[in-house]
Write a protein that holds these residues in place. Structure first.
Motif, PDB file in Angstrom:
ATOM      1  N   GLN A  28      -1.558 -32.225  21.777  1.00 48.91           N
ATOM      2  CA  GLN A  28      -2.322 -31.127  21.187  1.00 48.91           C
ATOM      3  C   GLN A  28      -3.626 -31.610  20.537  1.00 48.91           C
ATOM      4  O   GLN A  28      -4.508 -30.797  20.265  1.00 48.91           O
ATOM      5  N   TYR A  31      -7.079 -30.386  21.673  1.00 49.48           N
ATOM      6  CA  TYR A  31      -7.353 -28.974  21.436  1.00 49.48           C
ATOM      7  C   TYR A  31      -7.696 -28.673  19.977  1.00 49.48           C
ATOM      8  O   TYR A  31      -8.599 -27.898  19.695  1.00 49.48           O
ATOM      9  N   CYS A  32      -6.943 -29.253  19.056  1.00 54.96           N
ATOM     10  CA  CYS A  32      -7.102 -28.866  17.650  1.00 54.96           C
ATOM     11  C   CYS A  32      -7.530 -30.013  16.739  1.00 54.96           C
ATOM     12  O   CYS A  32      -7.825 -29.781  15.568  1.00 54.96           O
ATOM     13  N   GLN A  94       6.778 -26.431  14.519  1.00 56.28           N
ATOM     14  CA  GLN A  94       6.331 -25.616  15.645  1.00 56.28           C
ATOM     15  C   GLN A  94       7.502 -24.861  16.253  1.00 56.28           C
ATOM     16  O   GLN A  94       8.650 -25.299  16.181  1.00 56.28           O
ATOM     17  N   GLY A  99       2.372 -20.355  13.585  1.00 57.25           N
ATOM     18  CA  GLY A  99       1.053 -20.061  14.173  1.00 57.25           C
ATOM     19  C   GLY A  99       0.795 -18.569  14.165  1.00 57.25           C
ATOM     20  O   GLY A  99      -0.291 -18.104  13.786  1.00 57.25           O
ATOM     21  N   VAL A 124     -11.045 -21.161  23.211  1.00 58.86           N
ATOM     22  CA  VAL A 124      -9.776 -21.832  23.509  1.00 58.86           C
ATOM     23  C   VAL A 124      -9.811 -22.365  24.937  1.00 58.86           C
ATOM     24  O   VAL A 124     -10.320 -21.711  25.846  1.00 58.86           O
ATOM     25  N   ASN A 128      -4.759 -24.172  27.791  1.00 61.82           N
ATOM     26  CA  ASN A 128      -3.862 -24.108  26.626  1.00 61.82           C
ATOM     27  C   ASN A 128      -3.118 -22.769  26.682  1.00 61.82           C
ATOM     28  O   ASN A 128      -3.414 -21.835  25.945  1.00 61.82           O
ATOM     29  N   ALA A 131      -1.443 -21.163  23.476  1.00 64.85           N
ATOM     30  CA  ALA A 131      -2.400 -20.572  22.535  1.00 64.85           C
ATOM     31  C   ALA A 131      -2.979 -19.278  23.106  1.00 64.85           C
ATOM     32  O   ALA A 131      -3.041 -18.258  22.407  1.00 64.85           O
ATOM     33  N   TYR A 135      -2.699 -15.617  21.224  1.00 63.87           N
ATOM     34  CA  TYR A 135      -3.878 -14.856  20.814  1.00 63.87           C
ATOM     35  C   TYR A 135      -3.886 -13.470  21.458  1.00 63.87           C
ATOM     36  O   TYR A 135      -4.119 -12.464  20.798  1.00 63.87           O
TER      37      TYR A 135
END
Length: 162
Positions: A28, A31-32, A94, A99, A124, A128, A131, A135
């Motif tokens: 991850q 991505y973050c 997680q 989230g 994003v 992914n 995610a 969203y």
């Protein structure tokens, strides 16, 4: 379990220390990023255009995110929006809805600190899938545009604040 999204500056010293140990899964990181970089962005050159928020679960930090406003917005963002960055849920927590809890609490948190903001935006990576799915389930709208990002193609999503 009670959760609340709270500004970084309201955390106790103990909560700040606990937050500094937050870790995501290695896959991850592209991505973050990691908590060190996120906190560095927030604390090294403080700006009224950047705010950090921690999600507390029973008063213990389990997630973190950054919000940006002008003059810190990315080039693709609308000037009346705030953009979401570095959303990280501790890897040991997680899959437990944290989230989702961050994203659900985000509109009220944004209105409390920046009442002039009319929308939230994010970018994003299209690969992914977890995610993107989260969203979209929570009402974010895909702009339909894909562009070359750091890793692969990224999508822009927005959530209008009512």
């Amino acid at each position: 379990m009670q959760t609340r999204l709270t500004p970084y500056e309201t955390l106790t010293a103990t909560q700040q220390q606990q937050l500094s140990t937050l870790q995501v899964h290695p896959e991850q990181l592209p991505y973050c990023g990691d908590i060190y970089c996120a906190l560095n962005t927030l604390l090294v050159n403080p700006s009224p255009g950047i705010k950090g928020f921690a999600l507390l679960a029973d008063e213990v930090p389990v997630a973190f995110l950054l919000l940006k406003r002008p003059p810190c917005l990315p080039h693709w963002a609308d000037e009346h929006s705030a953009t979401l960055h570095a959303l990280q849920v501790d890897r040991s927590r997680q899959g437990q809805g944290f989230g989702k809890a961050c994203l659900q609490a985000l509109p009220a948190a944004v209105r409390a600190v920046w009442p002039q903001v009319t929308a939230l935006q994010l970018s994003v990576d299209s690969d992914n899938e977890a995610a993107m799915s989260l969203y979209l389930r929570l009402g974010w709208v895909d702009s339909g545009e894909a562009y070359k990002g750091r890793i692969g193609y990224e999508r822009r999503l927005a959530l209008t604040l009512g």
